[in-house]
Design an enzyme around this catalytic site. Structure first.
Site, mmCIF file in Angstrom:
data_model
loop_
_atom_site.group_PDB
_atom_site.id
_atom_site.type_symbol
_atom_site.label_atom_id
_atom_site.label_comp_id
_atom_site.label_asym_id
_atom_site.label_seq_id
_atom_site.Cartn_x
_atom_site.Cartn_y
_atom_site.Cartn_z
ATOM 1 N N ALA A 171 0.852 -1.542 0.279
ATOM 2 C CA ALA A 171 -0.142 0.070 -0.117
ATOM 3 C C ALA A 171 0.703 1.380 -0.270
ATOM 4 O O ALA A 171 2.108 0.821 -0.198
ATOM 5 C CB ALA A 171 -0.715 -0.445 1.189
ATOM 6 N N TYR A 172 0.354 2.571 -0.514
ATOM 7 C CA TYR A 172 1.237 3.110 -0.074
ATOM 8 C C TYR A 172 1.696 4.113 0.722
ATOM 9 O O TYR A 172 2.531 5.547 0.671
ATOM 10 C CB TYR A 172 0.409 4.530 -1.524
ATOM 11 C CG TYR A 172 -0.506 4.848 -1.130
ATOM 12 C CD1 TYR A 172 -1.446 5.639 0.375
ATOM 13 C CD2 TYR A 172 -1.803 5.166 -2.007
ATOM 14 C CE1 TYR A 172 -2.799 6.284 0.337
ATOM 15 C CE2 TYR A 172 -3.311 5.412 -2.036
ATOM 16 C CZ TYR A 172 -3.212 5.608 -0.770
ATOM 17 O OH TYR A 172 -4.498 6.564 -0.461
ATOM 18 N N ARG A 173 1.170 3.731 1.537
ATOM 19 C CA ARG A 173 1.822 4.980 2.926
ATOM 20 C C ARG A 173 3.042 3.750 3.385
ATOM 21 O O ARG A 173 3.776 4.133 4.414
ATOM 22 C CB ARG A 173 -0.002 3.845 4.114
ATOM 23 C CG ARG A 173 0.021 2.896 3.968
ATOM 24 C CD ARG A 173 -1.095 3.180 5.513
ATOM 25 N NE ARG A 173 -1.561 1.770 5.917
ATOM 26 C CZ ARG A 173 -2.517 0.741 4.610
ATOM 27 N NH1 ARG A 173 -2.954 0.911 4.149
ATOM 28 N NH2 ARG A 173 -2.641 -0.527 5.280
ATOM 29 N N TYR A 174 2.879 2.209 2.599
ATOM 30 C CA TYR A 174 4.541 1.810 3.038
ATOM 31 C C TYR A 174 5.686 2.345 2.236
ATOM 32 O O TYR A 174 6.837 1.746 2.965
ATOM 33 C CB TYR A 174 4.072 0.044 2.808
ATOM 34 C CG TYR A 174 3.198 -0.418 4.073
ATOM 35 C CD1 TYR A 174 2.706 0.679 5.525
ATOM 36 C CD2 TYR A 174 1.562 -0.978 3.822
ATOM 37 C CE1 TYR A 174 2.675 0.356 6.573
ATOM 38 C CE2 TYR A 174 0.846 -1.361 4.874
ATOM 39 C CZ TYR A 174 1.161 -0.561 5.845
ATOM 40 O OH TYR A 174 0.165 -1.207 6.824
ATOM 41 N N THR A 175 5.693 2.370 0.788
ATOM 42 C CA THR A 175 6.153 2.755 -0.267
ATOM 43 C C THR A 175 6.841 4.148 -0.421
ATOM 44 O O THR A 175 6.244 5.595 0.700
ATOM 45 C CB THR A 175 6.160 2.262 -0.748
ATOM 46 O OG1 THR A 175 4.704 3.260 -1.777
ATOM 47 C CG2 THR A 175 5.603 0.354 -1.259
#
Length: 764
Positions: free
Chosen positions: A126-130
């Site tokens: 998810a974009y909150r991790y990358t």
């Protein structure tokens, strides 16, 4: 007719009375054009679709340069959907992920940190991790945005601006390719090697009339991110790029690691101990998920459709390594490779459709030369716009520098005016012929600038600016200088993507496929003996092994034996019907013999009124004797009777009242045909009089006044005619002298020898 509400000033309250089909057509056209120009097709000038361009633009404004720290992908996606691209966050993030995948883009434009997916087909985190930042390639693509090279257009809500295109000289359209489907049109552009693109462009700059064949000498074809082979002929590849449409056969690469004895090879065969070997796949076709390929191979092994392959192992880490274990060391490696190419996506096709938006935002399919020419024209236009923008900056700076020099030449008077005049600006303008900007700049000078060294620097700057201005004016007036400047910029760019660099090295090999071993699905069938049993009502099954043909086979109630014969699982089985059609079944695909089998009508499309008259294994390069009940027939080559579809093959043409009744193999040593009619008349004629046909009614074998044909057989004349006598002894009788019955084909014949069976059949 248009009717409105009381509020005539609000156009959104207007009600338009129009034909539904016209209104729908108009609105669908608007939607189609929007899809084509603002979503699916890339722009020829920078090779980007709007979502990709907006992603890179947002990252640039966030100062995510290659040397700066990463930022969360969520921050980038939020800026994009909030300011520039009002679509779903999932779609925008997926587009961003693809820009960062080195197995999707030949030259990635985003450098990701974290899980951005893999070639197995696993999704990104998810974009909150990358986190992400731009690559050097993206910076090169956006170079010149601050130099007035492109138009800035309002965003969807008018609050911000975004560039219409990116002006950088990196040839992104061909370098990274594009895939998209719009309304009524699509695009499919593979990635290519930047060095080859630049070489072809330089060739075009030097000679605008260059032939397509000359371009293809330096521009070799696709260069996919995942490597592999393109195995089409040079002529086919050249034609595809000349027309802008075509397709490429892309194969994975078989390569090896170190052999058991420590040696290295590049044949795809990795040798083990005791003569064993294995195949190793190190590259797979572009856009193929490794996990899907492994599933395909495993399914072939499980379904026994590839019996020469024992197992497949995935030993991949950062590099792909699929190990294929053959059934035995005697398996032909080339046959195994060819089998995998045919049965799996290890060979796939990538279509070429150079459908792009040109500089006028018009979609069209362009050939390679026209595409490069259009891109070159756009780069020249960007160069001219950059030059004019720089000239405007130089003119503005020269105006100020000239004012500063005047001030230094008259420094005491300038200081006196400033000290004594209430309004020094108009006085200076009038006395020294200064412009408003010059006077304002002089008044804003700092005291520390009033030194001799500063004056010398200003005079040097003035001279340098005049020289640069002169050079730029010459550049504007000279197309030759413009081409030289583009060549210089392209040559400098080529150094970053040269053949000896990690990023620039060609990954995909262009090599026409050599003549491969003959591939046949029959070679994939494990040869085993079977006994084929076909019941009287058309139920078929195959027992393992060669069991006695008079065995006690199970049949459904009311059914009974029809045909039974020995075969191999590699054999084809002929089924002949009385309507003259032949069907072909694979013996390996017949149901087992534990139950009653399956109706043959579920395997082939048989007319409900037709009946089976023969079933036998196919023998290559042999002939069959076909005869109808009205005494017509011919010989047919078995190779021409094979049917590829469920509908079978029409062989004997039957008319009302006529039907195929006899199908018999013709042994090679036989030289005559014997025919007996219902009227108990016998004729024997030479086999040479029987024509060999692939389709038709045949010729007259025997003439009848009443009734029709009872039976027909071939024989060797010198051996005579044999038949089984009745009674318990079931002895065989042979009549050697056939002189009385040997006549020309089509005769009426005479009564058979004494003792001939009363049922008029040659065989019981």
């Amino acid at each position: 007719m248009v009717t409105t509400t009381d509020d005539e000033s609000d156009p959104f309250d207007a009600i338009v009375d129009a034909p539904f089909d016209a209104a729908l057509s108009e609105r669908y056209l608007v939607y189609a054009l929007s899809t084509i120009t603002a979503r699916s097709l890339p722009d020829l000038r920078d090779g980007l679709k709007p979502v990709h361009r907006r992603l890179l633009w947002a990252m640039r404004l966030l100062k995510l340069d290659p040397g700066n720290a990463y930022k969360k992908s969520a921050r980038v996606v939020g800026d994009v959907i909030g300011k520039y691209h009002p679509h779903g966050d999932v779609a925008v993030y997926d587009a961003m992920v693809r820009l960062a995948q080195d197995f999707s883009l030949r030259y990635p434009l985003v450098q990701g940190q974290g899980n951005f997916g893999n070639i197995d087909g696993d999704n990104a985190a998810a974009y909150r991790y990358t986190e992400a930042r731009l690559t050097k390639t993206a910076i090169q693509l956006m170079a010149g945005l601050d130099d007035g090279t492109v138009d800035m257009v309002p965003t969807y809500n008018g609050e911000d601006e975004e560039p219409e295109i990116f002006p950088g000289i990196f040839p992104n359209l061909l370098a990274n390719g594009a895939i998209g489907i719009a309304v009524g049109m699509a695009t499919s552009i593979p990635s290519h090697n930047v060095a080859e693109i630049i070489d072809a462009t330089l060739l075009l700059i030097d000679n605008p009339a260059v032939e397509h064949a000359q371009l293809m000498e330096v521009f070799h074809g696709p260069d996919f991110a995942t490597g592999g082979f393109v195995v089409d002929s040079p002529a086919a590849i050249s034609h595809a790029y000349e027309t802008g449409k075509g397709a490429f056969r892309v194969r994975g690469r078989f390569s090896t690691g170190r052999n058991a004895d420590g040696t290295w090879e590049n044949t795809g065969i990795e040798k083990l101990t005791a003569g064993q070997w294995q195949l190793v796949v190190t590259e797979i076709p572009y856009m193929l998920q490794k996990g899907k390929l492994i599933e395909q191979i495993a399914a072939l092994i499980g379904d026994r459709k590839l019996p020469i392959l024992e197992d497949v192992r995935d030993e991949s880490d950062e590099e792909i390594r699929l190990v294929l274990i053959p059934k035995s060391r005697n398996v032909d490696p080339e046959l195994l490779k060819e089998s995998l190419y045919r049965l799996t996506d290890l060979e796939s096709r990538f279509s070429l459709n150079l459908n792009v938006l040109d500089s006028h935002r018009t979609p069209g399919v362009l050939g390679l030369k026209l595409l490069l020419s259009e891109w070159l024209y756009s780069q020249i236009d960007i160069l001219l716009r950059r030059t004019r923008h720089r000239l405007e900056k130089i003119a503005a700076r020269l105006e100020l520098v000239s004012g500063y020099i005047i001030a230094y030449l008259n420094l005491d008077r300038i200081i006196e005016i400033i000290r004594t005049e209430d309004q020094p600006k108009p006085v200076m303008m009038a006395e020294f012929d200064l412009t408003d900007r010059q006077a304002e700049a002089i008044l804003n000078m700092r005291l520390r600038s009033l030194r001799k060294l500063e004056e010398m620097e200003l005079r040097k700057e003035h001279a340098d600016l005049l020289k640069e201005q002169d050079d730029l004016n010459k550049l504007l007036e000279s197309p030759a200088r413009q081409r030289t400047r583009i060549k210089r910029d392209l040559s400098n760019l080529r150094k970053d993507y040269a053949e000896d660099t990690v990023l620039g090295r060609r990954r995909t090999t262009i090599a026409q496929a050599t003549k491969t071993v003959e591939f046949s699905m029959d070679a994939m069938i494990e040869k085993e003996p079977v006994t084929v049993i076909l019941s009287a009502k058309g139920w078929v099954k195959a027992a393992k092994g060669h069991v006695p043909l008079d065995g006690d086979f199970k049949f459904k109630e009311g059914d009974g034996p029809g045909y039974a014969f020995h075969a191999q699982t590699t054999d084809k089985v002929f089924i002949a019907l009385d309507n003259g059609r032949f069907y072909t079944l694979g013996a390996d695909k017949l149901p087992g013999a534990r139950g009653f089998g399956e109706p043959i009508r579920t395997m082939v499309d048989i007319d409900t009124e037709a009946h089976i008259v023969a079933a036998m294994p196919y023998r290559p390069k042999t002939q069959l004797l076909l005869a109808s009940n009205i005494g017509r027939g011919f010989a047919a080559e078995t190779d021409e009777l094979l049917a590829e579809t469920r509908k079978g093959r029409a062989v004997m043409t039957t008319k009302p009242g006529a039907r195929l009744v006899t199908v018999r193999e013709i042994p090679a040593e036989h030289d005559h045909v014997a025919v007996v009619g219902d009227n108990r008349k016998l004729v024997i004629f030479s086999l040479e009089e029987l024509p060999v046909m692939s389709k038709g009614q045949g010729v007259t074998l025997q003439r009848y006044r009443d009734g029709g044909m009872a039976d027909v057989i071939t024989l060797k004349l010198e051996d005579g005619l044999s038949w089984t006598m009745g009674g318990e002894s079931a002895r065989t009788r042979t009549e050697k002298d056939m002189t009385l019955w040997k006549v020309a084909r089509g005769a009426a014949g005479r009564l058979p020898p004494v003792g001939f069976p009363r049922d008029n059949k040659f065989q019981g």
